[in-house]
Structures are given as structure tokens and as C-alpha cells.
Scaffold this motif. Sequence first.
Motif, PDB file in Angstrom:
ATOM      1  N   GLU A  47       0.847  -1.185   0.000  1.00  0.00           N
ATOM      2  CA  GLU A  47       0.000   0.000   0.000  1.00  0.00           C
ATOM      3  C   GLU A  47       0.887   1.241   0.000  1.00  0.00           C
ATOM      4  O   GLU A  47       2.103   1.151   0.193  1.00  0.00           O
ATOM      5  CB  GLU A  47      -0.923   0.015   1.215  1.00  0.00           C
ATOM      6  CG  GLU A  47      -0.187   0.032   2.534  1.00  0.00           C
ATOM      7  CD  GLU A  47      -1.139   0.022   3.725  1.00  0.00           C
ATOM      8  OE1 GLU A  47      -0.734   0.498   4.798  1.00  0.00           O
ATOM      9  OE2 GLU A  47      -2.285  -0.450   3.571  1.00  0.00           O
ATOM     10  N   ASP A  48       0.280   2.394  -0.246  1.00  0.00           N
ATOM     11  CA  ASP A  48       1.038   3.647  -0.261  1.00  0.00           C
ATOM     12  C   ASP A  48       1.725   3.858   1.090  1.00  0.00           C
ATOM     13  O   ASP A  48       1.148   3.578   2.144  1.00  0.00           O
ATOM     14  CB  ASP A  48       0.109   4.835  -0.543  1.00  0.00           C
ATOM     15  CG  ASP A  48      -0.513   4.769  -1.927  1.00  0.00           C
ATOM     16  OD1 ASP A  48      -0.018   4.003  -2.763  1.00  0.00           O
ATOM     17  OD2 ASP A  48      -1.509   5.498  -2.150  1.00  0.00           O
ATOM     18  N   CYS A  49       2.957   4.371   1.056  1.00  0.00           N
ATOM     19  CA  CYS A  49       3.713   4.612   2.281  1.00  0.00           C
ATOM     20  C   CYS A  49       4.049   6.097   2.398  1.00  0.00           C
ATOM     21  O   CYS A  49       4.176   6.800   1.393  1.00  0.00           O
ATOM     22  CB  CYS A  49       5.010   3.793   2.283  1.00  0.00           C
ATOM     23  SG  CYS A  49       4.744   2.006   2.364  1.00  0.00           S
ATOM     24  N   TRP A  50       4.242   6.562   3.626  1.00  0.00           N
ATOM     25  CA  TRP A  50       4.491   7.990   3.843  1.00  0.00           C
ATOM     26  C   TRP A  50       5.423   8.182   5.029  1.00  0.00           C
ATOM     27  O   TRP A  50       5.603   7.297   5.863  1.00  0.00           O
ATOM     28  CB  TRP A  50       3.175   8.726   4.082  1.00  0.00           C
ATOM     29  CG  TRP A  50       2.439   8.283   5.317  1.00  0.00           C
ATOM     30  CD1 TRP A  50       1.778   7.102   5.499  1.00  0.00           C
ATOM     31  CD2 TRP A  50       2.319   9.008   6.547  1.00  0.00           C
ATOM     32  NE1 TRP A  50       1.232   7.043   6.752  1.00  0.00           N
ATOM     33  CE2 TRP A  50       1.542   8.194   7.423  1.00  0.00           C
ATOM     34  CE3 TRP A  50       2.759  10.239   6.992  1.00  0.00           C
ATOM     35  CZ2 TRP A  50       1.220   8.595   8.715  1.00  0.00           C
ATOM     36  CZ3 TRP A  50       2.438  10.637   8.282  1.00  0.00           C
ATOM     37  CH2 TRP A  50       1.681   9.823   9.129  1.00  0.00           C
ATOM     38  N   GLY A  51       6.028   9.375   5.079  1.00  0.00           N
ATOM     39  CA  GLY A  51       6.859   9.737   6.224  1.00  0.00           C
ATOM     40  C   GLY A  51       7.987   8.760   6.485  1.00  0.00           C
ATOM     41  O   GLY A  51       8.711   8.346   5.572  1.00  0.00           O
ATOM     42  N   PHE A  52       8.118   8.357   7.746  1.00  0.00           N
ATOM     43  CA  PHE A  52       9.166   7.419   8.138  1.00  0.00           C
ATOM     44  C   PHE A  52       8.925   6.023   7.581  1.00  0.00           C
ATOM     45  O   PHE A  52       9.833   5.187   7.581  1.00  0.00           O
ATOM     46  CB  PHE A  52       9.255   7.332   9.667  1.00  0.00           C
ATOM     47  CG  PHE A  52       9.722   8.591  10.331  1.00  0.00           C
ATOM     48  CD1 PHE A  52      11.043   9.007  10.224  1.00  0.00           C
ATOM     49  CD2 PHE A  52       8.839   9.381  11.054  1.00  0.00           C
ATOM     50  CE1 PHE A  52      11.475  10.173  10.840  1.00  0.00           C
ATOM     51  CE2 PHE A  52       9.256  10.548  11.668  1.00  0.00           C
ATOM     52  CZ  PHE A  52      10.577  10.947  11.563  1.00  0.00           C
ATOM     53  N   GLY A  53       7.717   5.761   7.111  1.00  0.00           N
ATOM     54  CA  GLY A  53       7.379   4.426   6.629  1.00  0.00           C
ATOM     55  C   GLY A  53       7.783   4.145   5.205  1.00  0.00           C
ATOM     56  O   GLY A  53       7.588   3.023   4.722  1.00  0.00           O
ATOM     57  N   VAL A  54       8.359   5.136   4.505  1.00  0.00           N
ATOM     58  CA  VAL A  54       8.799   4.904   3.119  1.00  0.00           C
ATOM     59  C   VAL A  54      10.058   4.035   3.145  1.00  0.00           C
ATOM     60  O   VAL A  54      11.070   4.426   3.729  1.00  0.00           O
ATOM     61  CB  VAL A  54       9.083   6.228   2.395  1.00  0.00           C
ATOM     62  CG1 VAL A  54       9.649   5.964   0.997  1.00  0.00           C
ATOM     63  CG2 VAL A  54       7.811   7.065   2.301  1.00  0.00           C
TER      64      VAL A  54
END
Length: 463
Positions: A47-54
Amino acid sequence: MSLMCDARDIEVNVTWPGGPGTNQRLEKVPSRFAFAFENEDVKGMEEDCWGFGVPPGARSYGWFKLLLDKARKTEYDVEDVAGELTNGLLELPTDMTAKEVVTAYLTKIYNHCMEMLEQRYTANILITTPIDFWLTVPATWQAGAVDDTKAAAGSAGFGTRDGDTLNVITEPEASGIAILTEQAERNPELIKAGDNAMICDLGGGTQDMQILTIKAVKPQVQLEEAVPGQAGKCGSTFIDQQFYQWMEETFGEAFTNLPKTKIGHGSKFMKDWEGVKAAFTGAAPNKQYYVPLPALGQALGATGDHGVASTAYDFMDNAVVLSGEDVERFFEPVVEKAFDLVDQQVSSLRRRKQGSTKLQIICLCGGLGESIYVWKRFNDFCKDRFKGAVKLFTDKQAWSAVVRGAAIRGLNGNTVLSRKAKRAYGIGVHRPFREGIDQEEDSYHCPVGGKRAVGAVAWFIVV
């Protein structure tokens, strides 16, 4: 009983998905976003990732909010010197607009925010409690960029529940409210009514400068914009670019051919470099800084290239070796642009026709505002330029000053009493004909309004 908010009552969220560890307080989350459809071959990208989760090595985007303002160039921008490192910065996916990418990112922020509030206050309380949301934007943004930001936030969910509101405040103004309010509470002898305070919001992508006049200190700080703010794309990320360029020049393809999982955004290498950058206090004799990168040692060993690497790479510790002079050189373009912006604001203040034309205070905030090295450079700059007549201070939580100030603004009401007009829009209109004043050749007959005159302009002022 006073309902005014004490600045120390503001609580900043410090937990973000994918953060480095449970013991670290992270007052901000990176503006990074990776779409799953572009990263089908990346592990963990269902799924799409953002912030520190990329994940390291994922095709991701950053600085996309600046594209809402078309990334207009100014004389205070630092030249982009490292194409590889900036992969994804100021870029957009094919067939997507900046507004769409910002909406996707803010949707993740909104969902996380509401989840945190539900955990804290329970779903029953949250569903019946109206929330005022405040967005912060650069001081020099055009009206269209501000409108697009609000539209993206609304599409993401902000301000859409019954009773919720969505508001906007400029970043240096918000930072100024936070720092000056806190100083008035903790160190009231530092500020007084009539002082001009320059807010230097030194962020990752931009540096925003704005001079505010302190009109009152008690019962709450009240401010007035002394001159229009100014900004440049010369934030701390450009220090990373200087470092990356040095790596390319020093190690060549042995470095640039390494996979992005080893040297790209989110990699251990770049996180270790961030530690060096944050801890840097200035060049010192024989002081060296080590940034671990075992993969580079393997690449150099495979090519047998031990020339310049004999001093720039430690094969025993598997780390890149930097001198204090090297690190200082990486900071230099960014620091010099900051000083240029300060000079511009001071010149504008001296040209004003009303009020004091002297600067008494400089406040450093933003992520780079916490740097000891940057504070030292500013301290030397103030002693040289202002001969000790300007007080310089920062805050131990300078990084989050902008969001704390926005919260104070929402709770305490408008503390900035007046602002300077940044631009004006004129719209051609017609009006009732004034005999003896308007020219007959400008007249015409309106079936509804009678005799009218063309050629008038209605002006709209933007503050």
C-alpha cells in the motif's frame, strides 16, 4: 478565570508510524510519499507509504508542497547541485498534479491524527468534539497556492466533520507567536513593547524570514507585521546535497553505482549523516566525523581504487571520513543565503516610514534553528553586523515552533494586529456615471443601472 492558553500547555505529537525507535521524540514527520503502484517490486509496499514508513530505495516524492506555488525561483535559492540525491524532490508522478500528491499525503496525516486523538480521548468524546485545524504555509506563497493547500486538506478530511474548521497561518508568523509568547512567559526581560523581532524559520526546504513588531507583552503578546516577509529555497536539505556532491566527486562511480537502498533517502547511511549534521558544532583541529558505509568499502576494494579513498574512507571501520572543514563547507551556501535574507529584511525595515527602523531581536526556529553550529554562525554575524545591539535566541524545541504557534493562534485568537499588504489585484468594473467628473466618451446606458461609466478598477488587497 482566564481562558488564555499558556504556551507550555501545547502538546506536540512525537509518535509517527515507522519512526526510528520508541525512545526517540520526533516532533515532525518527513514530507515523503511513495505510491504502491510505482513500487510493486519493493518489499513491504502493498500500500502507499508515507513519512518514516517509506522503505529505502522506494520511488518516492518530497517537497511536493512547494510545487503548489510552482516552485518559483528567487535570488535566495541555493542552486540544485546533486541530481541523484534530489530524485523525487520537486517531482511528481506521471499524470498527477501537486495538489493530488499533497492530498494523498495529508490524507495519511489526517487519518493518523484522528487515530491518535481517538486513542487519547475515546471515540465517544472525539465524535462530539469540534476541532479547529490550522495549516501553516510559507510567508511568500501566492493566493492560489494557499487556496490549493486548503482544498487539498479539505479533500484529505480536515475540517469536513460537522463543527470542524480549517484555517491557515504563515509559518514565520506562527513561529514568532510561539517563541515570543514563550519568552514572555519564561524570560520577560528579553522582550518589550516596541521591539522589532526577526523570525528566522530555518526549515528543510525553505528559509522564511519575517520581522514582527511587539506591540504588547501583557496580558498576552500582541504583534504587528513590520515589513512583508521573504523566503528562499535554501533549507537544510541543501546541506545534504553538498555532502552528496562531495561523495560523488570523491568516490565517483564506486559511490554513485551503489543501490538506493544503501545511499538513498531513508537509508542507514543518510540517517547516520543526519546525526553528524545535527551534532556538528564547528570545525576543530584534527576533528573527524565518521559515516558508516560498508558497501562503499566493498566497491572500492573490488576496483582496487585506494587513492583518495585512503584518507576519505576508513577500511578498518568501513566508514566515510569527513574533516570538520568538509562539514563546514557543506553548511556554507545555506548559512550565507540565510544571512542574505536577514540583510534583505533589515534593509526593508530601515526603509519603513513609520515606527522604529531598528532591529532588536533575532529568533531562530525550524529544524536548522536547533543546530549549535548555525547558532554560532548567527551569533558571530550579529556581533559583526549589529555590533551587539541585537539579541539572538532560539528555543530547545525550535523544530516544532511553527505548529505550537499555530495552536496558540487558534486558542488565544489573533495576536497579529496588522499585516503589510503583499500584493493587490485590480479588476475592471463600471460604476454610476458622475456628471462633471467622468468623461462622456466613457459612458454607456445600462438597462438596469442607467447611465454608467467604464474604465474604473476595484482593488483587492492581499495580506
